[in-house]
Design an enzyme around this catalytic site. Sequence first.
Site, PDB file in Angstrom:
ATOM      1  N   ARG A 106     -74.468 -47.456  62.342  1.00  0.00           N
ATOM      2  CA  ARG A 106     -73.003 -47.374  62.348  1.00  0.00           C
ATOM      3  C   ARG A 106     -72.508 -47.877  60.996  1.00  0.00           C
ATOM      4  NH1 ARG A 106     -68.212 -49.417  66.287  1.00  0.00           N
ATOM      5  NH2 ARG A 106     -68.956 -47.569  67.363  1.00  0.00           N
ATOM      6  N   HIS A 133     -68.414 -39.317  65.276  1.00  0.00           N
ATOM      7  CA  HIS A 133     -68.821 -40.301  66.295  1.00  0.00           C
ATOM      8  C   HIS A 133     -69.448 -39.542  67.468  1.00  0.00           C
ATOM      9  CE1 HIS A 133     -69.198 -43.939  68.363  1.00  0.00           C
ATOM     10  NE2 HIS A 133     -67.952 -44.183  68.726  1.00  0.00           N
ATOM     11  N   GLN A 136     -70.132 -40.846  71.226  1.00  0.00           N
ATOM     12  CA  GLN A 136     -68.925 -41.029  72.050  1.00  0.00           C
ATOM     13  C   GLN A 136     -68.587 -39.745  72.812  1.00  0.00           C
ATOM     14  OE1 GLN A 136     -66.677 -43.876  72.369  1.00  0.00           O
ATOM     15  NE2 GLN A 136     -65.906 -42.594  74.012  1.00  0.00           N
ATOM     16  N   ASP A 228     -56.829 -42.200  70.169  1.00  0.00           N
ATOM     17  CA  ASP A 228     -57.676 -43.181  69.485  1.00  0.00           C
ATOM     18  C   ASP A 228     -56.749 -44.009  68.596  1.00  0.00           C
ATOM     19  OD1 ASP A 228     -59.800 -44.526  68.253  1.00  0.00           O
ATOM     20  OD2 ASP A 228     -60.381 -42.846  66.973  1.00  0.00           O
ATOM     21  N   CYS A 269     -61.411 -43.672  73.541  1.00  0.00           N
ATOM     22  CA  CYS A 269     -62.766 -44.137  73.219  1.00  0.00           C
ATOM     23  C   CYS A 269     -62.859 -45.654  73.212  1.00  0.00           C
ATOM     24  CB  CYS A 269     -63.218 -43.564  71.887  1.00  0.00           C
ATOM     25  SG  CYS A 269     -62.090 -43.904  70.527  1.00  0.00           S
TER      26      CYS A 269
HETATM   27  N1  NVA Z   1     -61.658 -43.975  65.017  1.00  0.00           N
HETATM   28  C1  NVA Z   1     -62.131 -45.275  65.430  1.00  0.00           C
HETATM   29  C2  NVA Z   1     -63.115 -45.125  66.538  1.00  0.00           C
HETATM   30  C3  NVA Z   1     -63.610 -46.426  67.127  1.00  0.00           C
HETATM   31  C4  NVA Z   1     -64.631 -46.221  68.203  1.00  0.00           C
HETATM   32  C5  NVA Z   1     -62.717 -46.021  64.253  1.00  0.00           C
HETATM   33  O1  NVA Z   1     -63.458 -45.404  63.488  1.00  0.00           O
HETATM   34  O2  NVA Z   1     -62.429 -47.208  64.100  1.00  0.00           O
HETATM   35  N1   CP Z   2     -65.943 -46.529  71.384  1.00  0.00           N
HETATM   36  C1   CP Z   2     -66.706 -47.290  70.585  1.00  0.00           C
HETATM   37  O1   CP Z   2     -67.470 -46.795  69.738  1.00  0.00           O
HETATM   38  O2   CP Z   2     -66.582 -48.620  70.780  1.00  0.00           O
HETATM   39  P1   CP Z   2     -67.211 -49.781  69.888  1.00  0.00           P
HETATM   40  O3   CP Z   2     -66.518 -49.729  68.537  1.00  0.00           O
HETATM   41  O4   CP Z   2     -66.934 -51.040  70.633  1.00  0.00           O
HETATM   42  O5   CP Z   2     -68.683 -49.513  69.726  1.00  0.00           O
END
Ligand code: NVA
Ligand code: CP
Length: 312
Positions: A106, A133, A136, A228, A269
Amino acid sequence: MNLKGRSFLTLKDFTPEEIMYMVDLAADLKAKKKQGITGNSLKGKNIALIFEKPSTRTRCSFTIGCIDEGGHAEYLGREDIQLGHKESVEDTARVLGRMFDGIEFRGFSQDTVEKLAKYSGVPVWNGLTDEYHPTQILADFLTLKEQFGKLAGLKLVFVGDGRNNMANSLMIGAAKMGLDFVILAPKSLWPTAGLVDTCKEYAQESGGGITITDDLAAVAGADAIYTDVWCSMGEEDKAAERIALLSPYQVNAELMAKTGKEGTIFLHCLPAVKGKEVTEEIFEKYADVVFDEAENRMHTIKAVMVATLGNQ
Ligand code: NVA
Ligand code: CP
């Protein structure tokens, strides 16, 4: 279906049949876990979890999914390793590939996760980048299947930052699986034309549809409304600009009413910023399904690991 040895970097790399296979495998693993049955598919396997950005669901899902199947997971946070700072991504990848059987990443750059896959020689799983992602989406699809018994033909509307990792990955997945998919966002936050064109081609094959619009009336007939955060991780400095742009696109009772439907569900999410992209009222009204979706991260991530790395 044989996905052994494959990396999971973006849903673009998977056929609709392969995506459905992973969703169905997750449903099966979930049913077994509810009966207290876990497996041994990852026995003797060690997996590395590289996190440049924070995480609750994804980290815990990889950890628990791996341990449930008899494997060992090692967390490598931003401060723990030199990835891309004191050591090149290529070199870290070659080291980890000698020690681990699979690697989750990540972080910021999609290029990093692609390089890890190229140089490690083991399956690499994308746990979120700025661009995509994909794990998800499998959880979202499992949740939609639980709610509606199908994916193809459902109308799914993503409202908010229409060019973030979630919007991109949902569009790819929905196009492949034959959903009627809408991104509802102000024009300055629309996805790139290149990705929209690619997804329109997928949709043509699957019988799905892709619409990008700034017109709130597009929620009419939606089976699910998805949102989101307005500022993804790493974009916190854009808060004022995003609030100004996206306030008309908040998921609230008024927007939900515009669907003109009784059975529409709300998905997120998570993590959610209540009072921004969604009101507390709507979030709580649909909390059961949203937390099913969160739980489904674990079953689907387990399925990805079992499918690509598992012994059975
Ligand atoms: N768009 C968000 C998704 C978090 C799961 C981010 O990248 O922070
Ligand atoms: N939805 C999701 O990816 O959550 P986290 O950022 O907690 O992993």
